[in-house]
Design a protein around this motif. Sequence first.
Motif, mmCIF file in Angstrom:
data_model
loop_
_atom_site.group_PDB
_atom_site.id
_atom_site.type_symbol
_atom_site.label_atom_id
_atom_site.label_comp_id
_atom_site.label_asym_id
_atom_site.label_seq_id
_atom_site.Cartn_x
_atom_site.Cartn_y
_atom_site.Cartn_z
ATOM 1 N N ALA A 48 0.826 -1.206 0.000
ATOM 2 C CA ALA A 48 0.000 0.000 0.000
ATOM 3 C C ALA A 48 0.862 1.259 0.000
ATOM 4 O O ALA A 48 0.559 2.241 -0.695
ATOM 5 C CB ALA A 48 -0.936 -0.013 1.209
ATOM 6 N N GLU A 49 1.956 1.245 0.772
ATOM 7 C CA GLU A 49 2.861 2.391 0.804
ATOM 8 C C GLU A 49 3.519 2.610 -0.558
ATOM 9 O O GLU A 49 3.609 3.744 -1.046
ATOM 10 C CB GLU A 49 3.938 2.167 1.870
ATOM 11 C CG GLU A 49 3.418 2.148 3.294
ATOM 12 C CD GLU A 49 4.488 1.733 4.288
ATOM 13 O OE1 GLU A 49 5.655 1.545 3.861
ATOM 14 O OE2 GLU A 49 4.166 1.592 5.484
ATOM 15 N N THR A 50 3.975 1.529 -1.167
ATOM 16 C CA THR A 50 4.617 1.619 -2.482
ATOM 17 C C THR A 50 3.638 2.151 -3.521
ATOM 18 O O THR A 50 3.973 3.028 -4.327
ATOM 19 C CB THR A 50 5.131 0.231 -2.906
ATOM 20 O OG1 THR A 50 6.155 -0.184 -1.992
ATOM 21 C CG2 THR A 50 5.700 0.258 -4.313
ATOM 22 N N ALA A 51 2.425 1.629 -3.503
ATOM 23 C CA ALA A 51 1.413 2.059 -4.479
ATOM 24 C C ALA A 51 1.064 3.528 -4.292
ATOM 25 O O ALA A 51 0.917 4.276 -5.271
ATOM 26 C CB ALA A 51 0.163 1.187 -4.342
ATOM 27 N N MET A 54 3.866 5.688 -5.706
ATOM 28 C CA MET A 54 3.867 5.694 -7.169
ATOM 29 C C MET A 54 2.691 6.488 -7.720
ATOM 30 O O MET A 54 2.833 7.226 -8.705
ATOM 31 C CB MET A 54 3.861 4.256 -7.699
ATOM 32 C CG MET A 54 5.160 3.505 -7.447
ATOM 33 S SD MET A 54 5.125 1.816 -8.114
ATOM 34 C CE MET A 54 4.937 2.142 -9.876
ATOM 35 N N ALA A 55 1.537 6.350 -7.090
ATOM 36 C CA ALA A 55 0.367 7.111 -7.543
ATOM 37 C C ALA A 55 0.611 8.608 -7.387
ATOM 38 O O ALA A 55 0.176 9.409 -8.229
ATOM 39 C CB ALA A 55 -0.864 6.676 -6.757
ATOM 40 N N ALA A 56 1.325 8.982 -6.323
ATOM 41 C CA ALA A 56 1.627 10.393 -6.099
ATOM 42 C C ALA A 56 2.535 10.957 -7.183
ATOM 43 O O ALA A 56 2.558 12.173 -7.420
ATOM 44 C CB ALA A 56 2.269 10.579 -4.727
ATOM 45 N N GLN A 57 3.266 10.067 -7.858
ATOM 46 C CA GLN A 57 4.133 10.483 -8.963
ATOM 47 C C GLN A 57 3.369 10.520 -10.293
ATOM 48 O O GLN A 57 3.959 10.808 -11.334
ATOM 49 C CB GLN A 57 5.320 9.528 -9.078
ATOM 50 C CG GLN A 57 6.233 9.516 -7.860
ATOM 51 C CD GLN A 57 7.277 8.417 -7.929
ATOM 52 O OE1 GLN A 57 7.649 7.958 -8.996
ATOM 53 N NE2 GLN A 57 7.749 7.983 -6.772
ATOM 54 N N GLY A 58 2.077 10.186 -10.242
ATOM 55 C CA GLY A 58 1.259 10.263 -11.440
ATOM 56 C C GLY A 58 1.115 8.962 -12.201
ATOM 57 O O GLY A 58 0.538 8.952 -13.300
ATOM 58 N N HIS A 59 1.608 7.863 -11.640
ATOM 59 C CA HIS A 59 1.513 6.577 -12.334
ATOM 60 C C HIS A 59 0.136 5.949 -12.112
ATOM 61 O O HIS A 59 -0.460 6.079 -11.043
ATOM 62 C CB HIS A 59 2.608 5.633 -11.846
ATOM 63 C CG HIS A 59 3.989 6.153 -12.064
ATOM 64 N ND1 HIS A 59 4.430 6.595 -13.298
ATOM 65 C CD2 HIS A 59 5.031 6.316 -11.203
ATOM 66 C CE1 HIS A 59 5.686 6.996 -13.189
ATOM 67 N NE2 HIS A 59 6.067 6.847 -11.940
#
Length: 256
Positions: A48-51, A54-59
């Motif tokens: 969950a932390e990794t996702a 990554m989502a915060a980077q726009g992925h």
Amino acid sequence: MSGAPQLLAGRTIVVTGAARGVGHAIALACARAGARLVLADILADRLAETAAAMAAQGHQLRAVPLDLGDPAAIEAFADDVGAHEGTIHGLVNNAAIATGIGGPEFDAIEIDTWDRVMRVNVRGTWLVTRAMVPLMQAGSDGGRIVNLASDTALWGAPRLLAYTASKGAVISMTRSLARELGPRGIGIACIAPGIMRCEATEYVPAERHALYERGRAVPGPQVPDDITGTVVFLLTPGALAVTGQTIPVDAGFVFT
């Protein structure tokens, strides 16, 4: 990464063992190449932390906890991916257990340890592949599968028999599956990295790291980013002709 080639644009890729280390690096490389991702790992909180990062980077991605040792969990995972993504274009079988590197000799390995390694690394890889292939066939592009083996299976690493045997099985499965999946337009290949310097290998004895770092044709440590370019290429439509092959990506520790 701004300006990175979008080799996987429009493609949906499933990456197992994506919460940290090698799997995380592969997921980031695929995302930067334009892929939409489904990340899976047994480490639910870390996933969950990794996702989120990554989502915060726009992925674009989803994270789904997954235990490769549980066949029912794998079936439920496939149902979830089918319901949300519908069709996938690629699968990276990265999740695995690496225990005892530089540890007990063959006659001191616990049977429970042997069975657990085989259950996750061999049976789990087969079951995830079996579950994902129908989702690849649903699309116009048959799909690509990348299996993560290890160069330990190529040079016969001592004091690591369960893991080495499991990765040898992954190599053999890759070859057999290439012949079964090729007529369906699905390509499958295998990469065999060496020991890498990352969070997941902090427990590896220093002498084993030193053996690799001295013995590579390009001396020094290997890190997860060293293998991601090869994985991304193998997930592209143009990689079908590489099906069935095992590629050492270990800076020249072994040659085939």
